[in-house]
Structures are given as C-alpha cells and as structure tokens.
Write a protein that holds these residues in place. Structure first.
Motif, PDB file in Angstrom:
ATOM      1  N   GLU A   1      73.105 -59.140  34.062  1.00 29.90           N
ATOM      2  CA  GLU A   1      72.943 -57.746  34.491  1.00 29.90           C
ATOM      3  C   GLU A   1      71.980 -57.001  33.579  1.00 29.90           C
ATOM      4  O   GLU A   1      71.186 -56.174  34.031  1.00 29.90           O
ATOM      5  CB  GLU A   1      74.296 -57.049  34.537  1.00 29.90           C
TER       6      GLU A   1
ATOM      7  N   ASN B   1      76.986 -57.975  31.408  1.00 29.27           N
ATOM      8  CA  ASN B   1      76.749 -59.315  30.870  1.00 29.27           C
ATOM      9  C   ASN B   1      75.242 -59.557  30.770  1.00 29.27           C
ATOM     10  O   ASN B   1      74.438 -58.698  31.123  1.00 29.27           O
ATOM     11  CB  ASN B   1      77.450 -60.383  31.719  1.00 29.27           C
TER      12      ASN B   1
ATOM     13  N   ARG C   1      87.709 -54.202  43.938  1.00 28.78           N
ATOM     14  CA  ARG C   1      87.888 -55.518  43.328  1.00 28.78           C
ATOM     15  C   ARG C   1      88.728 -56.376  44.278  1.00 28.78           C
ATOM     16  O   ARG C   1      89.775 -55.941  44.751  1.00 28.78           O
ATOM     17  CB  ARG C   1      88.588 -55.371  41.982  1.00 28.78           C
TER      18      ARG C   1
ATOM     19  N   GLU D   1      77.735 -55.498  39.786  1.00 30.43           N
ATOM     20  CA  GLU D   1      78.987 -54.734  39.783  1.00 30.43           C
ATOM     21  C   GLU D   1      78.694 -53.258  39.570  1.00 30.43           C
ATOM     22  O   GLU D   1      79.425 -52.398  40.010  1.00 30.43           O
ATOM     23  CB  GLU D   1      79.900 -55.252  38.675  1.00 30.43           C
TER      24      GLU D   1
ATOM     25  N   LYS E   1      78.727 -51.966  22.582  1.00 32.16           N
ATOM     26  CA  LYS E   1      78.197 -53.278  22.895  1.00 32.16           C
ATOM     27  C   LYS E   1      76.681 -53.138  22.950  1.00 32.16           C
ATOM     28  O   LYS E   1      76.177 -52.189  23.537  1.00 32.16           O
ATOM     29  CB  LYS E   1      78.738 -53.731  24.254  1.00 32.16           C
TER      30      LYS E   1
ATOM     31  N   ASN F   1      79.081 -57.532  20.463  1.00 28.50           N
ATOM     32  CA  ASN F   1      80.155 -56.568  20.672  1.00 28.50           C
ATOM     33  C   ASN F   1      80.589 -56.045  19.312  1.00 28.50           C
ATOM     34  O   ASN F   1      81.198 -56.754  18.522  1.00 28.50           O
ATOM     35  CB  ASN F   1      81.316 -57.248  21.398  1.00 28.50           C
TER      36      ASN F   1
ATOM     37  N   ARG G   1      80.217 -51.656  28.492  1.00 24.54           N
ATOM     38  CA  ARG G   1      81.217 -52.632  28.019  1.00 24.54           C
ATOM     39  C   ARG G   1      81.358 -53.828  28.960  1.00 24.54           C
ATOM     40  O   ARG G   1      81.592 -54.953  28.525  1.00 24.54           O
ATOM     41  CB  ARG G   1      82.587 -51.951  27.894  1.00 24.54           C
ATOM     42  N   LYS G   2      81.224 -53.599  30.267  1.00 24.05           N
ATOM     43  CA  LYS G   2      81.426 -54.673  31.238  1.00 24.05           C
ATOM     44  C   LYS G   2      80.147 -55.442  31.559  1.00 24.05           C
ATOM     45  O   LYS G   2      80.182 -56.382  32.331  1.00 24.05           O
ATOM     46  CB  LYS G   2      81.990 -54.094  32.536  1.00 24.05           C
TER      47      LYS G   2
END
Length: 157
Positions: free
Chosen positions: A103, A100, A45, A65, A142, A123, A97-98
């Motif tokens: 993606e 979007n 990161r 990611e 999610k 969520n 969870r990460k």
C-alpha cells in the motif's frame, strides 16, 4: 453565547434541517422522519472463516483497504538523518498503522510519480517520559523508508 460561534453553527444546522424538511414531499398523515447521514465508504470487513483446525481466520481484505491509495501515507518525516538519506534517493514517510509495504508503494507511485525499489517499514513503540515532575508518554508511530529508482527524486515543496 456565541463567543466561538458554537451557537451560531447550531442555529445554522437547525435552519438547514428545517428547509430540508419543507422541501420533502409529505404523504397525508405520515410522520416526517429525517434522512440518516451517509454510512462510511470503507468496505465492510468480511465475516471470519473457520479453518480445518476450527480456529476462526479472517479472509484477506481486498487491495486498497484505504479509501484512496494516498491514505496510507500520513506525511513525510523530515529530520536531519532523513535529509542526509534523501540525497542518496532514500525518503522517510510517516504511515498509517494498518498500512503495509504494498500500500505504501502504491501511494508513493500515485502521490510522487516515482518508482519505489525498496521499502522498509519500522514500527516505533510509545515511550514513557518524565517531564516537569510528571509522567507522560510520547506517541508511537509507524514509518516507511522508501528507496526510489536511481535518477528519480521527490520534492517536498
């Protein structure tokens, strides 16, 4: 005790390490150090950037990611309601969870070779439950509700 094979696996690992050490060239008088395991393949990161106000702001991660685009989708969420919706071209997936919307769209294109038209991300929070006189929790998750192009279909076989 090798009931579950733990000791056997431990012995195999030590044998492999010994063979690897034998095959490495050794300089005279230099101690032999084992090679460390490979580091994570995920990109690091970037460092925070300070804005004009003075608050740190993280720069946007590069696209993808996740290691591969299919890592955004964990599994299809097959329920009675999702079965009814799938007849109209709307499919439900459990996602990371990460993840979007972009993606998830990329992952659906890669995995199922269909074109998503609309994606809704929901969520679901963790819930407290009371079972057999004890308190517990049901894990949250999610999910993504993906509408595909008319005439296209996804088979979960």
């Amino acid at each position: 005790m090798a009931i579950f094979g733990f000791k056997k696996r431990k012995d195999e690992k030590s044998d492999q390490a010994a063979e690897a050490a034998k095959s490495m060239p050794v300089k005279s008088g230099a101690p032999v150090r084992p090679i460390p395991p490979a580091q994570s393949t995920k990109p690091a990161r970037p460092a925070p950037v300070t804005t004009a106000v003075g608050r740190p702001r993280l720069p946007a991660m590069p696209a993808g990611e996740f290691g591969s685009s299919s890592d955004a989708i964990i599994r299809p969420r097959i329920t009675e309601k999702s079965g009814i919706l799938s007849q109209g071209g709307v499919y439900t997936f459990e996602i990371a969870r990460k993840a979007n919307k972009a993606e998830v769209a990329r992952a659906v294109k890669v995995l199922y070779r269909v074109t998503p038209v609309k994606i809704a991300v929901i969520n679901t929070p963790t819930k407290s439950v009371f079972v057999k006189g004890r308190k517990g929790t049901v894990a949250g998750f999610k999910k993504a509700v993906v509408t595909v192009k008319k005439g296209e279909k996804i088979d979960f076989v």
